[in-house]
Design a protein around this motif. Structure first.
Motif, PDB file in Angstrom:
ATOM      1  N   MET A  98      -5.062  13.828  10.692  1.00  0.00           N
ATOM      2  CA  MET A  98      -4.599  12.666  10.344  1.00  0.00           C
ATOM      3  C   MET A  98      -3.313  12.165  10.039  1.00  0.00           C
ATOM      4  SD  MET A  98      -7.790  11.801   7.583  1.00  0.00           S
ATOM      5  CE  MET A  98      -7.616  10.021   6.855  1.00  0.00           C
ATOM      6  N   TYR A  99      -2.687  12.966   9.466  1.00  0.00           N
ATOM      7  CA  TYR A  99      -1.555  12.629   8.591  1.00  0.00           C
ATOM      8  C   TYR A  99      -0.499  13.590   9.755  1.00  0.00           C
ATOM      9  CZ  TYR A  99      -3.508  10.654   4.812  1.00  0.00           C
ATOM     10  OH  TYR A  99      -5.017   9.414   4.214  1.00  0.00           O
ATOM     11  N   SER A 100      -0.656  14.463  10.379  1.00  0.00           N
ATOM     12  CA  SER A 100       0.862  14.801  10.713  1.00  0.00           C
ATOM     13  C   SER A 100       1.313  14.131  12.329  1.00  0.00           C
ATOM     14  CB  SER A 100       0.084  16.705  12.085  1.00  0.00           C
ATOM     15  OG  SER A 100      -0.852  16.036  13.113  1.00  0.00           O
ATOM     16  N   LYS A 101       1.157  13.545  12.398  1.00  0.00           N
ATOM     17  CA  LYS A 101       2.064  12.848  13.417  1.00  0.00           C
ATOM     18  C   LYS A 101       2.988  12.446  12.658  1.00  0.00           C
ATOM     19  CE  LYS A 101      -0.500  12.478  18.114  1.00  0.00           C
ATOM     20  NZ  LYS A 101      -1.822  11.607  19.023  1.00  0.00           N
ATOM     21  N   SER A 102       2.250  11.451  11.294  1.00  0.00           N
ATOM     22  CA  SER A 102       3.369  10.292  10.911  1.00  0.00           C
ATOM     23  C   SER A 102       4.541  10.967  10.118  1.00  0.00           C
ATOM     24  CB  SER A 102       2.335   9.379   9.580  1.00  0.00           C
ATOM     25  OG  SER A 102       1.861   8.608  10.207  1.00  0.00           O
ATOM     26  N   LEU A 103       3.969  12.277   9.873  1.00  0.00           N
ATOM     27  CA  LEU A 103       5.043  13.403   8.948  1.00  0.00           C
ATOM     28  C   LEU A 103       5.930  13.507  10.008  1.00  0.00           C
ATOM     29  CD1 LEU A 103       2.404  14.655   6.239  1.00  0.00           C
ATOM     30  CD2 LEU A 103       4.011  12.775   5.589  1.00  0.00           C
ATOM     31  N   TYR A 104       5.583  14.291  11.134  1.00  0.00           N
ATOM     32  CA  TYR A 104       6.754  14.844  12.159  1.00  0.00           C
ATOM     33  C   TYR A 104       7.433  13.626  11.941  1.00  0.00           C
ATOM     34  CZ  TYR A 104       8.343  16.628  15.935  1.00  0.00           C
ATOM     35  OH  TYR A 104       9.449  17.106  16.955  1.00  0.00           O
ATOM     36  N   GLY A 105       7.060  12.316  12.246  1.00  0.00           N
ATOM     37  CA  GLY A 105       8.542  11.894  12.627  1.00  0.00           C
ATOM     38  C   GLY A 105       9.001  10.865  11.474  1.00  0.00           C
ATOM     39  N   VAL A 106       8.110  11.619  10.258  1.00  0.00           N
ATOM     40  CA  VAL A 106       9.124  11.366   8.984  1.00  0.00           C
ATOM     41  C   VAL A 106      10.279  12.684   8.988  1.00  0.00           C
ATOM     42  CG1 VAL A 106       9.537  11.051   6.434  1.00  0.00           C
ATOM     43  CG2 VAL A 106       7.913   9.615   7.597  1.00  0.00           C
ATOM     44  N   ILE A 107       9.814  13.600   9.379  1.00  0.00           N
ATOM     45  CA  ILE A 107      10.446  15.038   8.801  1.00  0.00           C
ATOM     46  C   ILE A 107      11.845  14.882  10.397  1.00  0.00           C
ATOM     47  CG2 ILE A 107      10.988  17.625   9.785  1.00  0.00           C
ATOM     48  CD1 ILE A 107       7.482  16.992   9.058  1.00  0.00           C
ATOM     49  N   TYR A 108      11.059  14.257  11.454  1.00  0.00           N
ATOM     50  CA  TYR A 108      12.334  14.959  12.548  1.00  0.00           C
ATOM     51  C   TYR A 108      13.614  13.578  12.494  1.00  0.00           C
ATOM     52  CZ  TYR A 108      14.061  14.927  17.406  1.00  0.00           C
ATOM     53  OH  TYR A 108      15.110  14.965  18.698  1.00  0.00           O
ATOM     54  N   ASN A 109      13.503  12.511  11.866  1.00  0.00           N
ATOM     55  CA  ASN A 109      14.085  11.875  11.929  1.00  0.00           C
ATOM     56  C   ASN A 109      15.088  11.888  10.997  1.00  0.00           C
ATOM     57  OD1 ASN A 109      14.180   8.430  13.227  1.00  0.00           O
ATOM     58  ND2 ASN A 109      11.761   8.825  12.224  1.00  0.00           N
ATOM     59  N   LEU A 110      14.490  12.395  10.366  1.00  0.00           N
ATOM     60  CA  LEU A 110      15.825  13.533   9.303  1.00  0.00           C
ATOM     61  C   LEU A 110      16.267  14.886   9.909  1.00  0.00           C
ATOM     62  CD1 LEU A 110      13.782  13.548   5.692  1.00  0.00           C
ATOM     63  CD2 LEU A 110      15.942  12.123   5.941  1.00  0.00           C
ATOM     64  N   ILE A 111      15.410  15.858  10.219  1.00  0.00           N
ATOM     65  CA  ILE A 111      15.973  17.058  10.712  1.00  0.00           C
ATOM     66  C   ILE A 111      16.924  17.135  12.220  1.00  0.00           C
ATOM     67  CG2 ILE A 111      15.311  19.079  11.669  1.00  0.00           C
ATOM     68  CD1 ILE A 111      15.220  19.318   8.723  1.00  0.00           C
ATOM     69  N   LYS A 112      16.677  16.440  13.018  1.00  0.00           N
ATOM     70  CA  LYS A 112      16.617  15.281  14.115  1.00  0.00           C
ATOM     71  C   LYS A 112      16.609  16.866  15.083  1.00  0.00           C
ATOM     72  CE  LYS A 112      18.293  11.964  13.251  1.00  0.00           C
ATOM     73  NZ  LYS A 112      17.516  10.801  13.574  1.00  0.00           N
ATOM     74  N   ASP A 113      15.926  17.693  15.524  1.00  0.00           N
ATOM     75  CA  ASP A 113      15.815  18.692  16.116  1.00  0.00           C
ATOM     76  C   ASP A 113      14.276  19.409  16.023  1.00  0.00           C
ATOM     77  OD1 ASP A 113      15.248  22.193  16.094  1.00  0.00           O
ATOM     78  OD2 ASP A 113      17.419  21.887  17.228  1.00  0.00           O
ATOM     79  N   ARG A 114      14.181  19.296  16.799  1.00  0.00           N
ATOM     80  CA  ARG A 114      12.098  19.522  17.757  1.00  0.00           C
ATOM     81  C   ARG A 114      11.682  20.950  17.001  1.00  0.00           C
ATOM     82  NH1 ARG A 114       8.960  21.923  20.521  1.00  0.00           N
ATOM     83  NH2 ARG A 114      10.604  23.004  22.061  1.00  0.00           N
TER      84      ARG A 114
END
Length: 177
Positions: A24-40
């Motif tokens: 349910m939530y992994s894609k949304s959380l990944y989007g937030v994380i990636y926007n901060l971290i900038k590394d896949r």
């Protein structure tokens, strides 16, 4: 299965419910994380760490204090910021090429890209420009309130007050929807 039923199963440490929660939530959380971290790769590591924290700390969630999604979103954001401030992350940045820094700078200037990632662009765009800038700094770029105060050249107390007011205004907009 409703979110309430899912949470009841997660409190019981049901592995299937946890898998459903991840779905349910992994894609949304990944989007937030990636926007901060900038590394896949590092973002995927942080996402895994976030779900471990959710699993271990589910008993600390209190539904009277806020929505479940807000709680897990804060875990993702805080874990990402912790990673950004960690020594190992800072050491890895020393090895990046100049081209990568140009790419990072280009991406950091776009509030729209960040708010698109978690699907709230239309709501944030309804806020006043000062709120959009403040939310971008505090929630999408990971600034502390002190750092935002220095960036915006306004007193720390003003940042705190504006942050509360902007979040309140955003809540009102979301409740109307």
């Amino acid at each position: 299965m409703t979110q309430e039923e899912l949470l009841a199963q997660i409190y019981k440490k049901d592995g299937k419910a946890f898998t459903a929660l991840y779905d349910m939530y992994s894609k949304s959380l990944y989007g937030v994380i990636y926007n901060l971290i900038k590394d896949r790769e590092e973002s995927e590591d942080v996402l895994q760490e976030v779900f471990v924290k959710i699993w271990k700390n589910i008993d600390s969630y209190n539904e009277t204090k806020g929505r479940f999604f807000t709680w897990i979103l804060n875990i993702a954001r805080n874990t990402s910021i912790d990673r950004l401030r960690s020594k190992s992350h800072n050491n890895s940045l020393k090895n990046l090429s100049a081209d990568n820094f140009v790419h990072i700078l280009d991406h950091n200037t776009s509030v729209t890209n960040k708010i698109d990632a978690i699907g709230i662009k239309e709501f944030i765009n309804k806020l006043k420009p000062k709120c959009i800038k403040l939310i971008d700094l505090l929630f999408f770029k990971g600034y502390t309130q002190q750092e935002a105060s220095e960036e915006l050249e306004i007193p720390l107390g003003t940042v705190k007050t504006q942050n509360r007011n902007c979040i309140s205004e955003l809540r009102n907009i979301l409740q109307v929807q």
